[in-house]
Write a protein that holds these residues in place. Sequence first.
Motif, mmCIF file in Angstrom:
data_model
loop_
_atom_site.group_PDB
_atom_site.id
_atom_site.type_symbol
_atom_site.label_atom_id
_atom_site.label_comp_id
_atom_site.label_asym_id
_atom_site.label_seq_id
_atom_site.Cartn_x
_atom_site.Cartn_y
_atom_site.Cartn_z
ATOM 1 N N PHE A 151 5.008 3.123 7.138
ATOM 2 C CA PHE A 151 3.828 3.940 6.849
ATOM 3 C C PHE A 151 3.290 3.628 5.453
ATOM 4 O O PHE A 151 2.074 3.482 5.263
ATOM 5 C CB PHE A 151 4.181 5.419 6.958
ATOM 6 C CG PHE A 151 3.013 6.347 6.753
ATOM 7 C CD1 PHE A 151 2.069 6.529 7.755
ATOM 8 C CD2 PHE A 151 2.858 7.032 5.550
ATOM 9 C CE1 PHE A 151 0.988 7.376 7.565
ATOM 10 C CE2 PHE A 151 1.787 7.879 5.360
ATOM 11 C CZ PHE A 151 0.853 8.057 6.363
ATOM 12 N N PHE A 152 4.188 3.498 4.481
ATOM 13 C CA PHE A 152 3.770 3.163 3.116
ATOM 14 C C PHE A 152 3.130 1.776 3.061
ATOM 15 O O PHE A 152 2.075 1.586 2.451
ATOM 16 C CB PHE A 152 4.980 3.228 2.178
ATOM 17 C CG PHE A 152 4.714 2.665 0.815
ATOM 18 C CD1 PHE A 152 3.961 3.372 -0.105
ATOM 19 C CD2 PHE A 152 5.219 1.425 0.443
ATOM 20 C CE1 PHE A 152 3.705 2.850 -1.368
ATOM 21 C CE2 PHE A 152 4.977 0.903 -0.806
ATOM 22 C CZ PHE A 152 4.214 1.619 -1.724
ATOM 23 N N THR A 153 3.738 0.807 3.735
ATOM 24 C CA THR A 153 3.190 -0.545 3.756
ATOM 25 C C THR A 153 1.824 -0.572 4.441
ATOM 26 O O THR A 153 0.887 -1.234 3.977
ATOM 27 C CB THR A 153 4.148 -1.501 4.473
ATOM 28 O OG1 THR A 153 5.428 -1.453 3.826
ATOM 29 C CG2 THR A 153 3.632 -2.925 4.449
ATOM 30 N N TYR A 157 1.846 -2.667 -3.763
ATOM 31 C CA TYR A 157 1.277 -1.712 -2.816
ATOM 32 C C TYR A 157 0.922 -0.407 -3.515
ATOM 33 O O TYR A 157 -0.104 0.222 -3.209
ATOM 34 C CB TYR A 157 2.251 -1.451 -1.677
ATOM 35 C CG TYR A 157 2.355 -2.577 -0.679
ATOM 36 C CD1 TYR A 157 1.452 -2.683 0.369
ATOM 37 C CD2 TYR A 157 3.344 -3.547 -0.785
ATOM 38 C CE1 TYR A 157 1.528 -3.712 1.290
ATOM 39 C CE2 TYR A 157 3.433 -4.589 0.126
ATOM 40 C CZ TYR A 157 2.528 -4.664 1.157
ATOM 41 O OH TYR A 157 2.607 -5.702 2.057
ATOM 42 N N LEU A 158 1.763 0.026 -4.460
ATOM 43 C CA LEU A 158 1.446 1.221 -5.234
ATOM 44 C C LEU A 158 0.161 1.035 -6.026
ATOM 45 O O LEU A 158 -0.684 1.932 -6.088
ATOM 46 C CB LEU A 158 2.604 1.548 -6.186
ATOM 47 C CG LEU A 158 3.800 2.295 -5.605
ATOM 48 C CD1 LEU A 158 4.896 2.429 -6.672
ATOM 49 C CD2 LEU A 158 3.393 3.669 -5.100
ATOM 50 N N LEU A 159 0.007 -0.153 -6.629
ATOM 51 C CA LEU A 159 -1.204 -0.442 -7.388
ATOM 52 C C LEU A 159 -2.434 -0.384 -6.490
ATOM 53 O O LEU A 159 -3.473 0.179 -6.876
ATOM 54 C CB LEU A 159 -1.090 -1.816 -8.048
ATOM 55 C CG LEU A 159 -2.303 -2.294 -8.854
ATOM 56 C CD1 LEU A 159 -2.533 -1.384 -10.052
ATOM 57 C CD2 LEU A 159 -2.119 -3.741 -9.304
ATOM 58 N N GLY A 167 -10.190 2.306 7.729
ATOM 59 C CA GLY A 167 -9.428 1.241 7.096
ATOM 60 C C GLY A 167 -7.954 1.592 6.972
ATOM 61 O O GLY A 167 -7.080 0.767 7.284
ATOM 62 N N LEU A 168 -7.662 2.800 6.520
ATOM 63 C CA LEU A 168 -6.265 3.223 6.397
ATOM 64 C C LEU A 168 -5.576 3.253 7.760
ATOM 65 O O LEU A 168 -4.420 2.825 7.898
ATOM 66 C CB LEU A 168 -6.192 4.607 5.735
ATOM 67 C CG LEU A 168 -6.678 4.697 4.281
ATOM 68 C CD1 LEU A 168 -6.671 6.137 3.808
ATOM 69 C CD2 LEU A 168 -5.821 3.833 3.372
ATOM 70 N N ALA A 169 -6.287 3.762 8.768
ATOM 71 C CA ALA A 169 -5.698 3.841 10.109
ATOM 72 C C ALA A 169 -5.392 2.459 10.662
ATOM 73 O O ALA A 169 -4.322 2.232 11.254
ATOM 74 C CB ALA A 169 -6.644 4.594 11.046
ATOM 75 N N LEU A 170 -6.299 1.509 10.464
ATOM 76 C CA LEU A 170 -6.052 0.156 10.977
ATOM 77 C C LEU A 170 -4.869 -0.493 10.292
ATOM 78 O O LEU A 170 -4.084 -1.205 10.929
ATOM 79 C CB LEU A 170 -7.302 -0.706 10.790
ATOM 80 C CG LEU A 170 -8.422 -0.539 11.810
ATOM 81 C CD1 LEU A 170 -9.489 -1.599 11.594
ATOM 82 C CD2 LEU A 170 -7.888 -0.638 13.231
ATOM 83 N N GLY A 171 -4.725 -0.271 8.990
ATOM 84 C CA GLY A 171 -3.572 -0.826 8.291
ATOM 85 C C GLY A 171 -2.258 -0.287 8.827
ATOM 86 O O GLY A 171 -1.286 -1.039 9.009
ATOM 87 N N ILE A 172 -2.223 1.002 9.107
ATOM 88 C CA ILE A 172 -1.001 1.619 9.644
ATOM 89 C C ILE A 172 -0.728 1.125 11.058
ATOM 90 O O ILE A 172 0.412 0.773 11.404
ATOM 91 C CB ILE A 172 -1.142 3.151 9.615
ATOM 92 C CG1 ILE A 172 -1.214 3.643 8.163
ATOM 93 C CG2 ILE A 172 0.013 3.820 10.352
ATOM 94 C CD1 ILE A 172 -1.563 5.109 8.032
#
Length: 291
Positions: A8-10, A141-143, A244-249
Amino acid sequence: MDLVLQLFFTGLGIGAVYALVALGFVLIFRATNVVNFAQGEFAMVGAYMMVVLAVDLRWPYGWAFVASLGGMALLGVVFNLGVYYPLRNRTFLPVIIATIGASIFLSNSVLALYGPQPQVLSPWFDTQGLQVGPVYLDTQYLLILVVTLILVAFNFWFFEHTLLGKKLQATSQDKEMAALLGIPVATMIMLTFVYSALLAGVAGILVAPILFVSIQMGSTIALKAFAATIIGGFGDVKGAILGGLALGIIETFGAAYISVPYKDGFAFLVLVAFLIFRPQGIFGERVAEKA
């Protein structure tokens, strides 16, 4: 559960890159009523600028980043004057074709100047990451997540609480009325292109240490970001970010649990599902025309 949290974080980190490029898509669409298909190449050019300055010329990362953003702002101005402005009074189709031609020109120009060999950009921090419970938080990833949150907050503040932001919104809603009210429409559109180029450049620079910097990275990011804008509701800022966030997950979980070679296809499967069952997207409204 540990693996789920890690994925999830990645996924959030990768999705944040898609969200920044998708935000550029939306801003250009709202200002000009056309889709800028060179948005992904903006991210690629920004990454290559960073490689040239930070790796080849060995500039400090901070100065290289600032200079790269300056180059992206200049690219936004040139793109507006050379691609959009001459066709501003034409229908949307010639402008879209022009943006596709510009994307091909940008990718081939970088190929001719730098060659086909993928490049590597070192991470911003020497520390690889930190362990928080069962989740390993990679610093890159944090950055990406922190910068994305800052830019999203700035985007909201700028468009809702500044005079220039309100002028940009007025231009995107009705260019003729904005011109009658004394707003310099051409300048506002140019600023929109500059801002979208900066967003794409930041996205390309942030993701460069994770991916190889290559000619193909722009088209890959652009396709995912374009899918994110459709899923979120084309023309909606919140939808672009959430999509965008949903597609990454989705992409990250699909690669982990189904297939790594086909991870790029999961985003488009979701896109097809939305086009079939909810074509207006998450935040979009259904629009009907009388026959």
